[in-house]
Design a protein around this motif. Structure first.
Motif, PDB file in Angstrom:
ATOM      1  N   SER A  82       0.858  -1.184   0.000  1.00 26.23           N
ATOM      2  CA  SER A  82       0.000   0.000   0.000  1.00 26.23           C
ATOM      3  C   SER A  82       0.891   1.229   0.000  1.00 26.23           C
ATOM      4  N   ASN A  83       0.272   2.403  -0.104  1.00 24.45           N
ATOM      5  CA  ASN A  83       1.012   3.637   0.127  1.00 24.45           C
ATOM      6  C   ASN A  83       1.368   3.740   1.598  1.00 24.45           C
ATOM      7  N   PRO A  84       2.362   4.556   1.951  1.00 24.52           N
ATOM      8  CA  PRO A  84       2.639   4.768   3.371  1.00 24.52           C
ATOM      9  C   PRO A  84       1.398   5.262   4.104  1.00 24.52           C
ATOM     10  N   ILE A  85       1.280   4.867   5.363  1.00 24.67           N
ATOM     11  CA  ILE A  85       0.155   5.294   6.182  1.00 24.67           C
ATOM     12  C   ILE A  85       0.167   6.815   6.318  1.00 24.67           C
ATOM     13  N   THR A  86      -0.982   7.447   6.124  1.00 22.10           N
ATOM     14  CA  THR A  86      -1.087   8.894   6.257  1.00 22.10           C
ATOM     15  C   THR A  86      -1.989   9.249   7.431  1.00 22.10           C
ATOM     16  N   CYS A  87      -1.737  10.381   8.035  1.00 17.93           N
ATOM     17  CA  CYS A  87      -2.546  10.850   9.156  1.00 17.93           C
ATOM     18  C   CYS A  87      -3.676  11.733   8.623  1.00 17.93           C
ATOM     19  N   ASP A  88      -4.857  11.226   8.668  1.00 11.65           N
ATOM     20  CA  ASP A  88      -6.021  12.002   8.250  1.00 11.65           C
ATOM     21  C   ASP A  88      -6.779  12.382   9.515  1.00 11.65           C
ATOM     22  N   GLU A  89      -6.452  13.558  10.041  1.00 12.22           N
ATOM     23  CA  GLU A  89      -7.027  13.987  11.309  1.00 12.22           C
ATOM     24  C   GLU A  89      -8.345  14.709  11.044  1.00 12.22           C
ATOM     25  N   LEU A  90      -9.399  14.070  11.440  1.00 10.96           N
ATOM     26  CA  LEU A  90     -10.733  14.586  11.162  1.00 10.96           C
ATOM     27  C   LEU A  90     -11.432  14.927  12.469  1.00 10.96           C
ATOM     28  N   SER A  91     -11.863  16.160  12.574  1.00 12.55           N
ATOM     29  CA  SER A  91     -12.542  16.612  13.789  1.00 12.55           C
ATOM     30  C   SER A  91     -14.021  16.256  13.720  1.00 12.55           C
ATOM     31  N   ILE A  92     -14.488  15.654  14.773  1.00 19.18           N
ATOM     32  CA  ILE A  92     -15.904  15.294  14.869  1.00 19.18           C
ATOM     33  C   ILE A  92     -16.493  15.968  16.103  1.00 19.18           C
ATOM     34  N   TYR A 105     -16.341  -1.067   9.176  1.00 19.20           N
ATOM     35  CA  TYR A 105     -15.999  -0.119   8.117  1.00 19.20           C
ATOM     36  C   TYR A 105     -15.883   1.287   8.712  1.00 19.20           C
ATOM     37  N   PHE A 106     -15.222   2.175   7.950  1.00 19.06           N
ATOM     38  CA  PHE A 106     -15.179   3.588   8.292  1.00 19.06           C
ATOM     39  C   PHE A 106     -15.895   4.362   7.193  1.00 19.06           C
ATOM     40  N   LEU A 107     -16.893   5.136   7.591  1.00 20.44           N
ATOM     41  CA  LEU A 107     -17.691   5.930   6.659  1.00 20.44           C
ATOM     42  C   LEU A 107     -17.243   7.382   6.751  1.00 20.44           C
ATOM     43  N   LYS A 108     -16.700   7.913   5.644  1.00 26.70           N
ATOM     44  CA  LYS A 108     -16.282   9.304   5.579  1.00 26.70           C
ATOM     45  C   LYS A 108     -17.319  10.089   4.776  1.00 26.70           C
ATOM     46  N   ILE A 109     -17.881  11.107   5.410  1.00 27.13           N
ATOM     47  CA  ILE A 109     -18.908  11.943   4.796  1.00 27.13           C
ATOM     48  C   ILE A 109     -18.375  13.358   4.683  1.00 27.13           C
ATOM     49  N   SER A 110     -18.322  13.877   3.457  1.00 28.78           N
ATOM     50  CA  SER A 110     -17.782  15.212   3.230  1.00 28.78           C
ATOM     51  C   SER A 110     -18.823  16.093   2.558  1.00 28.78           C
ATOM     52  N   THR A 111     -19.037  17.261   3.143  1.00 32.30           N
ATOM     53  CA  THR A 111     -19.877  18.286   2.536  1.00 32.30           C
ATOM     54  C   THR A 111     -19.042  19.548   2.386  1.00 32.30           C
ATOM     55  N   LYS A 112     -19.674  20.638   1.944  1.00 36.65           N
ATOM     56  CA  LYS A 112     -18.945  21.879   1.735  1.00 36.65           C
ATOM     57  C   LYS A 112     -18.355  22.405   3.031  1.00 36.65           C
ATOM     58  N   ASN A 113     -19.054  22.202   4.139  1.00 31.31           N
ATOM     59  CA  ASN A 113     -18.643  22.821   5.403  1.00 31.31           C
ATOM     60  C   ASN A 113     -18.087  21.841   6.432  1.00 31.31           C
ATOM     61  N   ARG A 114     -18.189  20.544   6.146  1.00 29.01           N
ATOM     62  CA  ARG A 114     -17.834  19.596   7.211  1.00 29.01           C
ATOM     63  C   ARG A 114     -17.355  18.279   6.596  1.00 29.01           C
ATOM     64  N   SER A 115     -16.418  17.649   7.297  1.00 32.66           N
ATOM     65  CA  SER A 115     -15.998  16.297   6.948  1.00 32.66           C
ATOM     66  C   SER A 115     -15.989  15.465   8.229  1.00 32.66           C
ATOM     67  N   SER A 116     -16.674  14.336   8.192  1.00 34.97           N
ATOM     68  CA  SER A 116     -16.808  13.505   9.390  1.00 34.97           C
ATOM     69  C   SER A 116     -16.533  12.051   9.029  1.00 34.97           C
ATOM     70  N   THR A 117     -15.944  11.332   9.986  1.00 35.34           N
ATOM     71  CA  THR A 117     -15.714   9.909   9.805  1.00 35.34           C
ATOM     72  C   THR A 117     -16.336   9.160  10.975  1.00 35.34           C
ATOM     73  N   LEU A 118     -17.069   8.108  10.663  1.00 38.31           N
ATOM     74  CA  LEU A 118     -17.755   7.323  11.675  1.00 38.31           C
ATOM     75  C   LEU A 118     -17.435   5.845  11.488  1.00 38.31           C
ATOM     76  N   LYS A 119     -17.353   5.147  12.575  1.00 42.27           N
ATOM     77  CA  LYS A 119     -17.144   3.688  12.547  1.00 42.27           C
ATOM     78  C   LYS A 119     -18.502   3.003  12.492  1.00 42.27           C
ATOM     79  N   ILE A 120     -18.682   2.115  11.507  1.00 43.88           N
ATOM     80  CA  ILE A 120     -19.959   1.425  11.347  1.00 43.88           C
ATOM     81  C   ILE A 120     -19.678  -0.083  11.220  1.00 43.88           C
ATOM     82  N   VAL A 121     -20.726  -0.870  11.430  1.00 42.22           N
ATOM     83  CA  VAL A 121     -20.590  -2.322  11.414  1.00 42.22           C
ATOM     84  C   VAL A 121     -21.671  -2.929  10.556  1.00 42.22           C
ATOM     85  N   LYS A 122     -21.274  -3.764   9.607  1.00 44.79           N
ATOM     86  CA  LYS A 122     -22.233  -4.538   8.828  1.00 44.79           C
ATOM     87  C   LYS A 122     -22.296  -5.930   9.408  1.00 44.79           C
ATOM     88  N   SER A 123     -23.485  -6.369   9.793  1.00 47.31           N
ATOM     89  CA  SER A 123     -23.633  -7.668  10.456  1.00 47.31           C
ATOM     90  C   SER A 123     -24.497  -8.605   9.636  1.00 47.31           C
TER      91      SER A 123
END
Length: 478
Positions: A385-395, A460-478
């Protein structure tokens, strides 16, 4: 309050940092392998004889720099360096490490621990390649510098998600804490001490990061207390470790887990097991786990098993597992009573089950033997893979008032609901291994329904991006 979320953006390419650095392996009873031509060729000029402890490092062109057993250091000419004796390690320590000092040409740390949790603890010495007429030597003022006492023999290294610094993971078995050291161009920082409440470590055997830095696992032996091998989640931004699950051993036959390695694409975990006592004799077993499963321990699969009938002692117990520069995983085999002059090889470690194509006698050692150890490296070198990157997302802690995700866990459809209609919404869904598995963009929506019928169960990690906000949430498919 804000939370930091880390995840990896993965593209299928081998990380450049490891190219050449891990090409020369020195280990065991004067054994070695040279990967610089693409396929391993035996090296027979080593002067090291070590039951377990071994590490070697090359330059980016694959030229050997030095190798060590944690007691002595040999240069590329197979000479013990002038100050390269008397290190406080032990040839019976299961793992040691060589780590290049970040952004510092020609400077390396050698990390080593005493055997069986002995009084010397975890220590390091600095190796300066400019000394000894350019052949390298230990810097005397740093020789045998103590990091902590009561050190387990287990240790592993991975890149920090900034792509520059390095994490060193160790264990203190007296207080059952992880000691995680951050190594930067300025030196070795004070450890981050982490205890998830699920550590019951014995002193010995091995520890490995997954190559993408998402997981850390270690093996346990038949210590009599029934301790299982363990799997943890790791945050390559903060250095924090979180308990994930037990990897149960078969305590009825005193199963002894020793080596482990994650596959280069991070989707599989392999554990080697030897000295297993049964009514028919003793066995060696190689296991595989599916890291993309929602229930990883339940995926334990026997890849290979061999029986030595009517034996009270295993004549060729399985030892360390180690990723190679060629994308394969290698298995050490100790030749106690039989002549064993080869390593086992998992030829396709990313593949499921028997498709991984394990060969017991996979690569010749030219008449030499591995014993239990193989060289230990920074596992980032083997990440496909590519090197691990730090994607710091404020929630925002009040995220539930602005954005609703339901149901969670979900089975097929996942609903996303906003307080107000959004002009443009970008959705990205990542697997627990950091793979982008779904992406879509929506316009002028207040509520979305995401169909995940093509995806398997898991985290899974769900990343949601809009014009004013970017959020990442942990979700589970069962």
């Amino acid at each position: 309050m804000k939370y930091i979320i880390q995840f990896s953006i993965i593209v299928f390419t081998i990380i450049a940092q490891g190219q050449g650095t891990s090409d020369k392996w020195y280990f065991g009873n004067e054994a070695g392998l040279d990967f610089s031509t693409g396929s391993p060729i035996e090296i027979t000029d080593s002067l090291m004889n070590s039951i377990e402890s071994c590490a070697s490092v090359s330059d980016t062109f694959g030229n050997l720099l030095f190798y060590t057993d944690g007691v002595n250091v040999w240069d590329s000419n197979n000479n013990v360096t002038p100050n390269g004796t008397g290190l406080f390690g032990n040839v019976s320590t299961s793992q040691i490490l060589i780590i290049q000092k970040p952004k510092t040409e020609g400077m390396y740390y050698i990390f080593y621990a005493d055997a069986f949790g002995g009084p010397n603890g975890l220590r390091y010495s600095e190796m300066n390649m400019n000394l000894n007429n350019g052949n390298g030597d230990i810097v005397n003022t740093t020789k045998n510098t103590l990091l902590h006492l009561n050190a387990s023999e287990k240790m592993s290294a991975i890149n920090h998600c900034d792509g520059s610094d390095i994490w060193l993971a160790t264990l203190n078995f007296s207080n059952n804490n992880f000691y995680i050291y951050k190594i930067s161009e300025t030196g070795i920082e004070q450890p981050i001490i982490s205890n998830s409440g699920n550590i019951d470590d014995s002193c010995c055997h091995t520890m490995k990061f997954s190559p993408n830095g998402s997981f850390l696992a270690y093996t346990n032996n038949f210590s009599g207390n029934g301790d299982d091998s363990k799997l943890y989640s790791f945050n390559a931004l903060t250095g924090i470790i979180t308990f994930h699950s037990n990897l149960p051993r078969n305590i009825n036959n005193l199963e002894n887990n020793y080596g482990l390695s994650f596959s280069p694409d991070n989707s599989k975990l392999y554990i080697s097991s030897g000295y297993n006592l049964t009514s028919q004799g003793v066995t060696n077993v190689l296991y595989q786990y599916d890291m993309e499963s929602l229930d990883i321990p339940s995926t334990k699969t026997i890849i290979f098993e061999e029986l030595f009938p009517n034996q009270g002692v295993n004549p060729t117990p399985f030892g360390s597992l180690q990723n190679g520069p060629d994308g394969k995983i290698y298995l050490a085999r100790w030749s106690a009573n039989l002549s064993v002059n080869s390593l086992g090889v998992i030829n396709n470690p990313n593949a499921q089950g028997s498709s991984c194509n394990f060969q017991l006698e996979g690569v010749s050692l030219g008449g030499k033997s591995s014993l239990l150890g193989l060289p230990n490296f920074n596992e980032s070198y083997f990440n496909q893979s590519n090197p691990i990157t730090c994607d710091e997302l404020s929630i925002d802690e009040n995220i539930k008032e602005k954005l609703k995700i339901f149901p969670n866990p979900f089975t097929v459809n996942l609903n996303v609901e906003f307080v107000n209609q959004e002009n443009e919404i970008n959705i990205k869904l990542y697997s627990i291994l950091g793979k982008l598995v779904l992406e879509d963009t929506y316009f002028n929506k207040k509520q979305l329904q995401i169909n995940t019928s093509s995806l398997r169960e898991g985290v899974y990690f769900l990343k949601i991006s809009t014009k004013n906000r970017s959020s990442t949430l942990k979700i589970v498919k069962s």
